[in-house]
Design an enzyme around this catalytic site. Structure first.
Site, PDB file in Angstrom:
ATOM      1  N   ASP A 213      59.428  33.292  38.633  1.00  0.00           N
ATOM      2  CA  ASP A 213      58.502  33.898  39.573  1.00  0.00           C
ATOM      3  C   ASP A 213      59.248  34.942  40.427  1.00  0.00           C
ATOM      4  O   ASP A 213      59.987  35.761  39.889  1.00  0.00           O
ATOM      5  CB  ASP A 213      57.837  32.818  40.438  1.00  0.00           C
ATOM      6  CG  ASP A 213      56.602  33.329  41.167  1.00  0.00           C
ATOM      7  OD1 ASP A 213      55.521  33.332  40.571  1.00  0.00           O
ATOM      8  OD2 ASP A 213      56.734  33.736  42.338  1.00  0.00           O
TER       9      ASP A 213
ATOM     10  N   TYR B 104      55.225  40.422  47.452  1.00  0.00           N
ATOM     11  CA  TYR B 104      54.124  40.941  46.643  1.00  0.00           C
ATOM     12  C   TYR B 104      53.830  42.409  46.937  1.00  0.00           C
ATOM     13  O   TYR B 104      53.244  43.105  46.107  1.00  0.00           O
ATOM     14  CB  TYR B 104      52.862  40.104  46.870  1.00  0.00           C
ATOM     15  CG  TYR B 104      52.849  38.820  46.084  1.00  0.00           C
ATOM     16  CD1 TYR B 104      52.231  38.755  44.838  1.00  0.00           C
ATOM     17  CD2 TYR B 104      53.470  37.670  46.572  1.00  0.00           C
ATOM     18  CE1 TYR B 104      52.219  37.581  44.109  1.00  0.00           C
ATOM     19  CE2 TYR B 104      53.470  36.493  45.851  1.00  0.00           C
ATOM     20  CZ  TYR B 104      52.849  36.452  44.616  1.00  0.00           C
ATOM     21  OH  TYR B 104      52.853  35.283  43.889  1.00  0.00           O
TER      22      TYR B 104
ATOM     23  N   HIS C  61      54.261  27.691  34.238  1.00  0.00           N
ATOM     24  CA  HIS C  61      54.907  28.592  35.183  1.00  0.00           C
ATOM     25  C   HIS C  61      55.986  27.902  36.010  1.00  0.00           C
ATOM     26  O   HIS C  61      56.997  28.514  36.336  1.00  0.00           O
ATOM     27  CB  HIS C  61      53.837  29.176  36.112  1.00  0.00           C
ATOM     28  CG  HIS C  61      54.352  30.184  37.072  1.00  0.00           C
ATOM     29  ND1 HIS C  61      54.862  31.405  36.676  1.00  0.00           N
ATOM     30  CD2 HIS C  61      54.444  30.164  38.430  1.00  0.00           C
ATOM     31  CE1 HIS C  61      55.227  32.099  37.743  1.00  0.00           C
ATOM     32  NE2 HIS C  61      54.979  31.367  38.813  1.00  0.00           N
TER      33      HIS C  61
END
Length: 396
Positions: A192, A314, A372
């Site tokens: 991630d 982000y 994930h």
């Protein structure tokens, strides 16, 4: 805190402060009251679909709320976290929290394990437990360092007066590893956001000697490659990735474009946080996680006010620029030993041939299961991959 595995290397340049998780009873009582008082949305067509194609269902959220109120055991979770050595160290004015297993071997290989969102250092505790069961401090072949990225859980947040991004996170992690005595070299593993930071470390920081990742987002096929040439399994992975970037990425767009707004929204209500974060732990895995695990992750975020402090990366990663694939093959190409673990239910499963265009890929393992949260879902498999990669690339 366990005194084993907590002896710092003799070359350490700092004396980090031992840390123990201790949440005041008043905070826990406030959380319970807020959960009790929080509303759940009225029934709609969308939140009544049992397949969850429009997001979490009212049934799921109501059931999780009830378990939060009647079954969840924070003291047991706190004790489990405190079963591992933890510390804080001030790096560039940021109090960086980290869990660690320090070896007493002179030739132990330093490894930094980097989490992402909505994860935390807790993701790697099952792996640390496996290492601890297999080795003693005198025989452990690795120094295992699990930093909480700035803004996550028990690390303080980024500065308020300037921008702070992936390169800054990488610099802080690199400095932490050097201060712990690993300036001559270390390995990094990440998924991630930790995968983005790991790549930046591999590309731009000399002390990082090798990189192992389990995520490699690529918005398109590398130049000269096509989907038609892939195997059937790889095509399924690409289709999953395309679904994610077209239907499931709304949360990331909000993080990247309106972090202040969504930060305020989710800092105001624990049920809202459960819906937003719990959805990811429900949907981004191969096999369902225990409800208790999801509640642990959400509760940790709530009690440490992590959400609004942790989504800043982000702004760099979402949306990925149209030329991201080309950048991975050029400016962000890892000119060092690069390893990759492929888990089929990763949110962006990228074929081996594509991954190989982004670095000196010397190690690749294709797993039949896993999503994930690889360290949390399949700690034994990820541990085995990491061990095999380090044994292959580390120059003693």
């Amino acid at each position: 805190m366990s005194i084993t595995f907590s002896k710092l290397p003799s070359a350490a340049r700092i004396s980090p402060v031992p840390f123990s998780v201790s949440i005041p009873a008043g905070q826990l009582a406030d959380l319970k009251s807020l959960v009790q008082l929080s509303r759940i949305a009225p029934p709609t067509y969308e939140n009544s679909q049992p397949d969850g194609r429009f997001g979490i269902t009212s049934e799921w959220l109501s059931a999780m709320r009830e378990k939060w109120l009647t079954e969840f055991d924070w003291p047991a979770f706190e004790a489990r976290m405190n079963g591992f050595p933890q510390f804080t160290a001030n790096i560039e004015g940021i109090d960086v929290h980290f869990a660690a297993l320090f070896s007493e071997r002179e030739d132990a290989v330093p490894v930094a394990l980097l989490h992402g969102w909505p994860g935390s250092f807790v993701e790697f505790l099952p792996m640390l437990q496996l290492f601890r069961e297999e080795f003693s401090p005198e025989t452990l072949p690795y120094h295992l360092i699990v930093p909480s990225l700035p803004g996550y859980t028990f690390s303080s947040g980024p500065p308020l007066d300037r921008n702070f991004g992936l390169a800054d996170i990488a610099r802080v992690v690199d400095q932490l590893m050097k201060d712990l005595g690993f300036g001559s070299g270390y390995v990094v593993q990440g998924g991630d956001i930790g995968a983005f930071v790991g790549r930046v470390l591999g590309v731009g920081f000399e002390a990082c000697k090798a990189v192992h990742l389990n995520m490699c987002p690529m918005p398109s096929a590398p130049e000269g490659m096509s989907i038609e040439s892939l195997t059937a399994a790889e095509k399924r992975g690409v289709a999953r990735m395309e679904k994610f970037v077209t239907r499931d990425i709304a949360y990331a767009m909000e993080h990247g474009t309106r972090p202040s707004t969504i930060g305020h929204v989710l800092a105001s209500n624990p049920i809202a946080l459960l819906a937003w974060v719990g959805e990811k732990y429900r949907d981004w895995v191969d096999k369902p996680l225990p409800s208790a695990t999801i509640l642990e992750m959400v509760t940790l975020y709530w009690l440490t006010e992590s959400f609004p402090r942790a989504i800043y990366p982000y702004r760099e990663t979402t949306p990925l620029p149209a030329n991201a694939t080309a950048v991975l093959g050029k400016e962000l190409y890892i000119h060092k030993p690069f390893g990759y673990s492929y888990f089929p239910m990763e949110i962006v499963p990228v074929p081996r041939s594509w991954v190989a265009t982004t670095g000196d890929l010397v190690f690749f393992r294709d797993h039949e299961e896993g999503g994930h949260f690889a360290a949390l879902e399949h700690p034994r498999e990820l541990k085995a991959d990491l061990v095999a990669f380090v044994e292959q690339v580390w120059q003693k």
